[in-house]
Scaffold this motif. Structure first.
Motif: not given
Length: 405
Positions: A82-110
């Motif tokens: 952030k200091q070097d580029t001026g780009i702000t960030y949001e950091y989210k610890e939302v991935i608990q398990e690959n299959a679970e994450f894909f199961g939620k992401a698939d219909p959204v991305l599809r």
């Protein structure tokens, strides 16, 4: 190979505490059994990739989706970015398990919608492969990744699951090997065959994960999982079934294997190196070894999901993390295998001026083959088998029929 030095592979709040691949959860099993609903996407043409990136611009913001406890608590690398580029960030610890994450992401991305994240971290395996095959991942512009090109180890530019790093760059890696309780196992465990030894009948733990157990079945037969065929899977299945039929396996575990081996319910088991280190910190008599025949190396990868609002900012952050000093700060905290070889020397130099417990911790890190594997170590580590959706329908039942029997 002698049991590897256990220090530094993870903090007591290991990200592996919540990591299970397809086969270790009901959601994962359902996905593995049924496949995915989307249509496989054709690889993007070079002109289309170039046009996409030419149309994008820096927006001054990035949203980073990661696993829990996988970034220093003070968000040091992100704050420096952030200091070097001026780009702000949001950091989210939302991935608990690959299959679970894909199961939620698939219909959204599809549905052509955005996940709301610009960077996502996923482990190589079935779900990451589906993300790529279904066209859910933005191809990377390597002209905007100079730090990756200059500082990534060559092995991390040759990942079998993403040749040429077309879609991903590694975040960090870890190892699947064998853990054993030294109160009950007095010999030094060096071979994968110890998991199949009748003298340990009823005292062996194996993983319930189809890909993990398949790898060990194939490695025990001298088969490289990355080059395996259906005939190889069936041979591995036969060996693993014989192990089960002989009563050698007490149970097929998810994360609970570490409690079982610590308590002595099982005496030796397939294991993730970070979990074992956590128990050693607590003074428990558990050791870890990569067997002489080989083990598995898994890699968590950064990718940009389709529909990301800030892909240029995301690419800048991904590349920023490949600066050696930044990568060293990150690895000192998460203590896994870094994709930036220069980190080892930076931590070694830091250890020279450190004092007390900090000095000892840094010295242990740089001397640990679990953080900095040698060429001989790498030579014994395999990736998971790459599977098409059609191949999954053959592969998964072979091994799930054993673990779920």
């Amino acid at each position: 190979m002698n049991p590897l030095l256990l220090r530094g592979m993870t903090q007591p709040r290991t990200r592996r505490d919540v990591f299970r691949l397809a086969g270790a959860s009901a959601a994962g099993l359902a996905l593995a059994a049924c496949g995915v609903q989307g249509q496989k996407a054709a690889p993007p043409k070079a002109d289309a990739v170039a046009d996409y990136w030419a149309s994008q611009k820096k927006n001054g913001k990035v949203v980073f989706a990661n696993w829990p406890e996988y970034m220093p608590e003070d968000k040091g690398p992100l704050e420096k970015f952030k200091q070097d580029t001026g780009i702000t960030y949001e950091y989210k610890e939302v991935i608990q398990e690959n299959a679970e994450f894909f199961g939620k992401a698939d219909p959204v991305l599809r549905a052509g919608q955005s996940l709301g994240y610009d960077i996502v971290v996923m482990t190589n395996g079935i779900q990451l492969q589906h993300m790529i095959e279904l066209g859910y991942v933005v191809p990377l512009d390597h002209t905007k990744l100079p730090n990756f090109q200059a500082n990534a180890g060559q092995k991390y530019k040759e990942r079998s699951y993403d040749p040429g790093n077309k879609y991903t760059v590694p975040y960090t890696s870890g190892v699947t090997g064998i853990a054993y309780n030294t109160e009950f196992v007095k010999e030094e465990i060096t071979s994968i065959e110890s998991l199949f030894d009748p003298k340990y009948k009823g005292r062996v733990g194996m993983m319930a994960d189809a890909q993990e157990i398949a790898n060990f079945g194939m490695i025990a037969l001298g088969i490289a999982p990355e080059k395996s065929t259906e005939a190889d899977w069936r041979k591995a299945g036969e060996k693993l079934k014989a192990q089960s039929d002989a009563g050698i396996v007490r149970k097929y575990y998810d994360q609970s294997y570490i409690d079982a081996v610590s308590k002595g319910d099982v005496w030796l088991t397939m294991a993730w190196s970070g979990d074992v280190f956590q128990r050693q910190l607590a003074g428990e008599p558990v050791k870890f070894v990569v067997p002489a025949e080989g083990g598995t190396i898994w890699t968590d990868n950064m990718l940009i999901p389709k529909g990301a609002a800030n892909p240029v900012d995301a690419l800048m952050l991904m590349d920023y993390l490949y600066q050696p000093a930044v990568a060293a700060e990150l690895d000192e905290y998460i203590q896994y295998v870094t994709p930036v070889p220069a980190v080892e020397e930076l931590l070694r130099e830091k250890a020279k001026t450190a004092k007390g417990e900090d000095k000892k911790a840094l010295e242990d890190m740089v001397s640990s083959p679990l953080m900095f594997p040698s060429e001989a170590d790498y030579a014994k580590l395999h990736n998971y088998t790459q599977l098409t959706t059609q191949q999954e329908q053959v592969f998964n039942p072979i091994f799930q029929s054993i673990t779920q029997a």
